[in-house]
Design a protein around this motif. Structure first.
Motif, PDB file in Angstrom:
ATOM      1  N   VAL A 102       0.828  -1.217   0.000  1.00 34.16           N
ATOM      2  CA  VAL A 102       0.000   0.000   0.000  1.00 34.16           C
ATOM      3  C   VAL A 102       0.856   1.259   0.000  1.00 34.16           C
ATOM      4  O   VAL A 102       0.591   2.207  -0.740  1.00 34.16           O
ATOM      5  N   LEU A 103       1.898   1.276   0.823  1.00 34.88           N
ATOM      6  CA  LEU A 103       2.744   2.468   0.915  1.00 34.88           C
ATOM      7  C   LEU A 103       3.413   2.790  -0.421  1.00 34.88           C
ATOM      8  O   LEU A 103       3.448   3.943  -0.847  1.00 34.88           O
ATOM      9  N   LEU A 104       3.918   1.752  -1.069  1.00 33.65           N
ATOM     10  CA  LEU A 104       4.586   1.956  -2.362  1.00 33.65           C
ATOM     11  C   LEU A 104       3.584   2.403  -3.416  1.00 33.65           C
ATOM     12  O   LEU A 104       3.875   3.285  -4.233  1.00 33.65           O
ATOM     13  N   GLN A 105       2.411   1.803  -3.389  1.00 38.96           N
ATOM     14  CA  GLN A 105       1.384   2.187  -4.361  1.00 38.96           C
ATOM     15  C   GLN A 105       0.911   3.621  -4.134  1.00 38.96           C
ATOM     16  O   GLN A 105       0.670   4.366  -5.083  1.00 38.96           O
ATOM     17  N   MET A 106       0.791   4.028  -2.861  1.00 39.66           N
ATOM     18  CA  MET A 106       0.373   5.397  -2.561  1.00 39.66           C
ATOM     19  C   MET A 106       1.386   6.412  -3.100  1.00 39.66           C
ATOM     20  O   MET A 106       1.008   7.528  -3.491  1.00 39.66           O
ATOM     21  N   ASP A 107       2.637   6.014  -3.146  1.00 38.77           N
ATOM     22  CA  ASP A 107       3.687   6.894  -3.678  1.00 38.77           C
ATOM     23  C   ASP A 107       3.882   6.716  -5.183  1.00 38.77           C
ATOM     24  O   ASP A 107       4.833   7.268  -5.752  1.00 38.77           O
ATOM     25  N   GLY A 108       2.994   5.960  -5.807  1.00 36.73           N
ATOM     26  CA  GLY A 108       3.087   5.767  -7.253  1.00 36.73           C
ATOM     27  C   GLY A 108       4.381   5.100  -7.693  1.00 36.73           C
ATOM     28  O   GLY A 108       4.874   5.368  -8.794  1.00 36.73           O
ATOM     29  N   TYR A 109       4.915   4.226  -6.825  1.00 36.85           N
ATOM     30  CA  TYR A 109       6.158   3.504  -7.096  1.00 36.85           C
ATOM     31  C   TYR A 109       7.340   4.457  -7.320  1.00 36.85           C
ATOM     32  O   TYR A 109       8.357   4.094  -7.905  1.00 36.85           O
ATOM     33  N   LYS A 110       7.201   5.676  -6.833  1.00 33.24           N
ATOM     34  CA  LYS A 110       8.250   6.679  -7.030  1.00 33.24           C
ATOM     35  C   LYS A 110       9.605   6.265  -6.447  1.00 33.24           C
ATOM     36  O   LYS A 110      10.652   6.485  -7.083  1.00 33.24           O
ATOM     37  N   PRO A 111       9.658   5.655  -5.247  1.00 28.00           N
ATOM     38  CA  PRO A 111      10.974   5.315  -4.672  1.00 28.00           C
ATOM     39  C   PRO A 111      11.811   4.378  -5.548  1.00 28.00           C
ATOM     40  O   PRO A 111      13.015   4.569  -5.672  1.00 28.00           O
ATOM     41  N   ILE A 112      11.173   3.377  -6.148  1.00 31.51           N
ATOM     42  CA  ILE A 112      11.962   2.463  -6.980  1.00 31.51           C
ATOM     43  C   ILE A 112      12.415   3.161  -8.256  1.00 31.51           C
ATOM     44  O   ILE A 112      13.523   2.941  -8.742  1.00 31.51           O
ATOM     45  N   ASN A 113      11.590   4.042  -8.778  1.00 28.25           N
ATOM     46  CA  ASN A 113      12.012   4.809  -9.952  1.00 28.25           C
ATOM     47  C   ASN A 113      13.173   5.736  -9.614  1.00 28.25           C
ATOM     48  O   ASN A 113      14.075   5.946 -10.432  1.00 28.25           O
ATOM     49  N   GLU A 114      13.135   6.298  -8.388  1.00 35.08           N
ATOM     50  CA  GLU A 114      14.244   7.155  -7.953  1.00 35.08           C
ATOM     51  C   GLU A 114      15.534   6.351  -7.840  1.00 35.08           C
ATOM     52  O   GLU A 114      16.617   6.848  -8.187  1.00 35.08           O
ATOM     53  N   ILE A 115      15.417   5.138  -7.366  1.00 38.93           N
ATOM     54  CA  ILE A 115      16.603   4.280  -7.254  1.00 38.93           C
ATOM     55  C   ILE A 115      17.184   4.010  -8.642  1.00 38.93           C
ATOM     56  O   ILE A 115      18.389   4.183  -8.884  1.00 38.93           O
ATOM     57  N   TYR A 116      16.309   3.599  -9.555  1.00 40.89           N
ATOM     58  CA  TYR A 116      16.783   3.302 -10.901  1.00 40.89           C
ATOM     59  C   TYR A 116      17.390   4.536 -11.570  1.00 40.89           C
ATOM     60  O   TYR A 116      18.510   4.493 -12.093  1.00 40.89           O
TER      61      TYR A 116
END
Length: 425
Positions: A102-116
């Protein structure tokens, strides 16, 4: 009763302190106080039992992403992005079955995109600065992030072509050829023909050369086949195959490969020329003490290939020269055969006469080819060294032929041309 009550109370206090630490980390991050956020979340996760809390790892992910995005802090904590990626994976492991991320979805998967994107951008910066070892490390991180997203179904991209390409190039420039082969190999295995509009043929050539140099026949053949499927008309593949077969010394395999090549490249005169020349040279190789048993068939096939070359490229003097030499040498052989008949009887005299007539016909057969060389090269101005040599060879053999025929004016004509090649060309 009191003891149980006290234990429960302490547990409740502990949980409150943990929640407070995570909340403080989140508040500090929101306020832009990244070092404070790091202190709070590191403190929370230093407690072993807290390491099973998905929200804590997600908070660490966001805090360490913020560190990695800050130039000053990234220098202080160079592994921040790696830690963020590790925190992401731990969060997912703890949360995906229960709360469905839920947390990742609420952020629109932004953290993993930031990592990449962070891995890729740092890799690009290091690459442009010539820091190829550092670039390789970052592009490898980008590939890992991309692969992780694919494994989780967050993206359908089967292979991160750009990061993989630049990981390979960075490794190659860092003189890590074995590592470069891994990344280039992934592109070829995925049958990638172009990336962002750029043709990838050089990657396939690099792989073929790499494995060929290592004498790894299986991988050489693997990447030759993959390359031919993507770029069927490039001459590097058949040239490589011919060279490899030639080195092994099996002529039957060599002729079979030539047959496949000329069938695939029916308008390439050079393959026909090389086929004819190489077969003729093999037929006349007497290092073993004798000619091949199928000498006549080899010569006939050689002539067919050379004539096909001229059919495709009529003004190719090298092919005309070799065809002339084949007929000329056949005439000389027939003349030599007359000496093998020493008898003076009518039958022997006739045999010698027949051989001389046959030799004369072979000389006549050679003349038009040498004339073609004269027409092609003799009419030109400045010639390259190999062209001068070909022209001199043609004139020299024409001189010999007309000496045999006792045609003095022709002999003088070509003698004069021979003597003036260097001056005129």
């Amino acid at each position: 009763m009191r003891r149980l009550f006290l234990t429960g109370f302490l547990a409740m206090v502990g949980m409150g302190l943990f929640a407070q630490s995570v909340d403080k980390a989140k508040d500090a991050l929101k306020a832009g106080k990244i070092p404070d956020a790091k202190t709070q979340i590191d403190g929370a996760l230093a407690v072993e039992k807290n390491q099973k809390n998905a929200e804590a790892w997600y908070t660490k992910l966001k805090v360490y992403n913020a560190i990695a995005a800050n130039d000053q802090l990234r220098t202080q904590y160079p592994d921040a992005r790696d830690q963020a990626f590790d925190a992401l994976k731990k969060y997912v492991d703890l949360d995906e079955k229960d709360k469905k991320l839920v947390l990742l979805q609420m952020d629109g998967y932004k953290p993993i995109n930031e990592i990449y994107q962070g891995y890729f951008q740092v890799g690009a910066n290091d690459y442009n600065a010539g820091k190829y070892d550092d670039a390789l490390k970052s592009f490898t991180g980008a590939i890992a992030a991309s692969s992780y997203m694919t494994s989780k179904g967050w993206t359908k991209l089967p292979i991160d072509t750009t990061s993989t390409l630049y990981a390979g190039i960075s490794a190659e420039k860092a003189n890590k050829k074995d590592t470069a082969a891994v990344y280039y190999g992934r592109l070829a295995d995925a049958k990638i023909a172009s990336i962002n509009g750029t043709n990838m043929i050089d990657i396939y050539k690099w792989l073929v050369d790499y494995w060929n140099t290592k004498k790894d026949a299986a991988n050489t053949e693997k990447y030759l086949s993959l390359a031919e499927a993507q770029y069927p008309d490039d001459l590097f593949w058949p040239d490589t195959r011919l060279t490899n077969i030639r080195e092994k010394g099996n002529k039957d395999s060599l002729w079979a490969q030539y047959d496949r090549i000329v069938a695939h490249f029916p308008k390439n005169h050079l393959f026909f020329f090389n086929y004819g020349l190489e077969m003729y040279q093999f037929a006349n190789d007497t290092s073993s003490g004798h000619r091949p048993a199928n000498y006549d068939a080899l010569i006939a096939k050689s002539q067919d290939m050379l004539k096909k070359c001229l059919e495709i490229q009529p003004d190719y003097p090298q092919a005309a020269l070799v065809l002339g030499q084949i007929s000329y040498n056949a005439a000389v052989d027939l003349q030599s055969d007359t000496k093998k008949i020493p008898g003076k009887g009518p039958e022997d005299i006739k045999k010698r006469a027949d051989l001389r007539i046959a030799a004369g016909k072979k000389f006549d057969e050679a003349i038009p080819y040498f004339d073609m060389v004269d027409k092609d090269l003799g009419s030109k101005g400045k010639l390259k060294m190999d062209e001068k040599t070909a022209l001199k060879d043609a004139y020299d053999l024409l001189i010999n032929i007309y000496q045999e025929k006792k045609v003095k004016d022709k002999e003088d004509l070509y003698t004069n041309k021979f003597n003036n090649v260097d001056k005129d060309h």
